[in-house]
Design a protein around this motif. Structure first.
Motif, PDB file in Angstrom:
ATOM      1  N   ASN A 120       4.156  -4.482   2.834  1.00 48.26           N
ATOM      2  CA  ASN A 120       5.071  -3.616   2.071  1.00 48.26           C
ATOM      3  C   ASN A 120       5.520  -4.298   0.776  1.00 48.26           C
ATOM      4  N   GLY A 121       5.540  -5.613   0.778  1.00 51.25           N
ATOM      5  CA  GLY A 121       5.887  -6.350  -0.445  1.00 51.25           C
ATOM      6  C   GLY A 121       4.847  -6.113  -1.535  1.00 51.25           C
ATOM      7  N   HIS A 122       3.564  -6.158  -1.170  1.00 46.46           N
ATOM      8  CA  HIS A 122       2.498  -5.866  -2.134  1.00 46.46           C
ATOM      9  C   HIS A 122       2.613  -4.421  -2.645  1.00 46.46           C
ATOM     10  N   ILE A 123       2.881  -3.517  -1.722  1.00 50.50           N
ATOM     11  CA  ILE A 123       2.937  -2.092  -2.106  1.00 50.50           C
ATOM     12  C   ILE A 123       4.063  -1.861  -3.114  1.00 50.50           C
ATOM     13  N   ASP A 124       5.168  -2.549  -2.904  1.00 47.98           N
ATOM     14  CA  ASP A 124       6.299  -2.447  -3.840  1.00 47.98           C
ATOM     15  C   ASP A 124       5.882  -2.937  -5.240  1.00 47.98           C
ATOM     16  N   ILE A 125       5.146  -4.040  -5.281  1.00 48.72           N
ATOM     17  CA  ILE A 125       4.681  -4.556  -6.587  1.00 48.72           C
ATOM     18  C   ILE A 125       3.697  -3.556  -7.213  1.00 48.72           C
ATOM     19  N   ILE A 126       2.797  -3.010  -6.393  1.00 50.34           N
ATOM     20  CA  ILE A 126       1.804  -2.054  -6.913  1.00 50.34           C
ATOM     21  C   ILE A 126       2.509  -0.832  -7.511  1.00 50.34           C
ATOM     22  N   GLU A 127       3.477  -0.328  -6.785  1.00 50.50           N
ATOM     23  CA  GLU A 127       4.195   0.861  -7.281  1.00 50.50           C
ATOM     24  C   GLU A 127       4.855   0.568  -8.623  1.00 50.50           C
ATOM     25  N   ARG A 128       5.524  -0.581  -8.715  1.00 49.44           N
ATOM     26  CA  ARG A 128       6.239  -0.900  -9.957  1.00 49.44           C
ATOM     27  C   ARG A 128       5.265  -1.216 -11.090  1.00 49.44           C
ATOM     28  N   ALA A 129       4.190  -1.937 -10.765  1.00 50.72           N
ATOM     29  CA  ALA A 129       3.214  -2.288 -11.812  1.00 50.72           C
ATOM     30  C   ALA A 129       2.493  -1.039 -12.313  1.00 50.72           C
ATOM     31  N   SER A 130       2.284  -0.073 -11.423  1.00 56.08           N
ATOM     32  CA  SER A 130       1.565   1.149 -11.836  1.00 56.08           C
ATOM     33  C   SER A 130       2.382   1.939 -12.866  1.00 56.08           C
ATOM     34  N   LYS A 131       3.706   1.779 -12.803  1.00 58.51           N
ATOM     35  CA  LYS A 131       4.570   2.528 -13.736  1.00 58.51           C
ATOM     36  C   LYS A 131       4.537   1.942 -15.148  1.00 58.51           C
ATOM     37  N   ILE A 132       4.147   0.690 -15.260  1.00 61.28           N
ATOM     38  CA  ILE A 132       4.126   0.083 -16.594  1.00 61.28           C
ATOM     39  C   ILE A 132       2.697  -0.126 -17.096  1.00 61.28           C
ATOM     40  N   SER A 133       1.739   0.447 -16.368  1.00 64.65           N
ATOM     41  CA  SER A 133       0.332   0.334 -16.788  1.00 64.65           C
ATOM     42  C   SER A 133      -0.250   1.733 -16.937  1.00 64.65           C
ATOM     43  N   ASP A 134      -1.231   1.856 -17.826  1.00 61.05           N
ATOM     44  CA  ASP A 134      -1.945   3.135 -17.863  1.00 61.05           C
ATOM     45  C   ASP A 134      -2.882   3.208 -16.658  1.00 61.05           C
ATOM     46  N   LYS A 135      -3.510   2.054 -16.389  1.00 61.46           N
ATOM     47  CA  LYS A 135      -4.357   1.972 -15.197  1.00 61.46           C
ATOM     48  C   LYS A 135      -4.104   0.629 -14.526  1.00 61.46           C
ATOM     49  N   LEU A 136      -3.969   0.636 -13.217  1.00 65.54           N
ATOM     50  CA  LEU A 136      -3.778  -0.612 -12.464  1.00 65.54           C
ATOM     51  C   LEU A 136      -4.942  -0.755 -11.483  1.00 65.54           C
ATOM     52  N   ILE A 137      -5.620  -1.894 -11.579  1.00 67.25           N
ATOM     53  CA  ILE A 137      -6.724  -2.143 -10.644  1.00 67.25           C
ATOM     54  C   ILE A 137      -6.266  -3.215  -9.658  1.00 67.25           C
ATOM     55  N   VAL A 138      -6.167  -2.837  -8.413  1.00 66.51           N
ATOM     56  CA  VAL A 138      -5.816  -3.810  -7.365  1.00 66.51           C
ATOM     57  C   VAL A 138      -7.135  -4.401  -6.881  1.00 66.51           C
ATOM     58  N   SER A 139      -7.266  -5.726  -6.989  1.00 59.45           N
ATOM     59  CA  SER A 139      -8.572  -6.341  -6.751  1.00 59.45           C
ATOM     60  C   SER A 139      -8.488  -7.439  -5.700  1.00 59.45           C
ATOM     61  N   VAL A 140      -9.322  -7.295  -4.705  1.00 56.82           N
ATOM     62  CA  VAL A 140      -9.354  -8.257  -3.602  1.00 56.82           C
ATOM     63  C   VAL A 140     -10.392  -9.328  -3.920  1.00 56.82           C
ATOM     64  N   LEU A 141      -9.965 -10.582  -3.845  1.00 54.56           N
ATOM     65  CA  LEU A 141     -10.916 -11.661  -4.093  1.00 54.56           C
ATOM     66  C   LEU A 141     -11.894 -11.753  -2.931  1.00 54.56           C
ATOM     67  N   ASN A 142     -13.178 -11.687  -3.266  1.00 52.03           N
ATOM     68  CA  ASN A 142     -14.237 -11.821  -2.269  1.00 52.03           C
ATOM     69  C   ASN A 142     -14.633 -13.297  -2.214  1.00 52.03           C
ATOM     70  N   ASN A 143     -13.967 -14.021  -1.349  1.00 54.95           N
ATOM     71  CA  ASN A 143     -14.151 -15.471  -1.326  1.00 54.95           C
ATOM     72  C   ASN A 143     -14.555 -15.910   0.079  1.00 54.95           C
ATOM     73  N   ASN A 144     -15.828 -16.310   0.194  1.00 54.51           N
ATOM     74  CA  ASN A 144     -16.335 -16.679   1.518  1.00 54.51           C
ATOM     75  C   ASN A 144     -15.722 -17.966   2.051  1.00 54.51           C
TER      76      ASN A 144
END
Ligand code: PNS
Length: 162
Positions: free
Chosen positions: A15-39
């Motif tokens: 829920n902490g990440h989701i809160d950041i995503i919601e707030r960041a989406s409001k100050i961006s035209d587009k927000l890309i949430v990206s998962v590091l693919n690290n083996n």
């Protein structure tokens, strides 16, 4: 167009990440949430599982996309035409590592800015690792993650302990 990237391990999204995503989406035209693919980093969930959980958690945010990336974050940012990297800061203990990341990224690509959002106070103690520890011991994680993530965690630990 302001394109931001919110990178991370998200193993799993909280829920902490989701809160950041919601707030960041409001100050961006587009927000890309990206998962590091690290083996190298041992994760509980596969990259695809993590991407799916983030997609489900953010389906109501119109300008949010979710994907994974490999390699250097700055190279990925260039490919995506993104100049802003979003990171959440929970407490002063996060600062040293975040400073290193942000300074290195700007050294590698001087057009990228890291924007720190302070984690909302109610999530300031929360981390994916803590959620996993509580879930593994069958504790109540309903306040920490969305229901479907809680269910995935339960499934995972059941499967792992068979
Ligand atoms: O959620 P996390 O694990 O704190 O996220 C760390 C992440 C993914 C942002 C960081 O490890 C990263 O950007 N890795 C990609 C490799 C890279 O670009 N490293 C150079 C910056 S120090």
């Amino acid at each position: 167009m302001k394109i931001s990237i919110y990178p991370g391990s998200f193993d799993p999204i909280t829920n902490g990440h989701i809160d950041i995503i919601e707030r960041a989406s409001k100050i961006s035209d587009k927000l890309i949430v990206s998962v590091l693919n690290n083996n190298e980093k041992k994760s509980l969930f596969t990259v695809d599982e993590r991407v799916e959980m983030i997609k489900e958690s953010t389906k109501n945010f119109q300008n949010v996309e979710v994907e994974y990336f490999d390699g250097l974050l700055v190279d990925y940012a260039k490919r995506k035409n993104a100049n802003i990297i979003i990171r959440g800061l929970r407490a002063v203990t996060d600062f040293e590592y975040e400073l290193q990341l942000a300074q290195t990224n700007r050294e590698l690509y001087n057009e990228v800015e890291t924007l720190f959002l302070l984690t909302s106070i109610q999530y300031s103690y929360l981390s994916s690792s803590i959620v996993k520890q509580v879930a593994e011991e069958n504790g109540d994680i309903s306040k920490f993650v969305p229901d479907f993530v809680a269910n995935k965690l339960k499934e995972k630990y059941k499967i792992n302990t068979l």
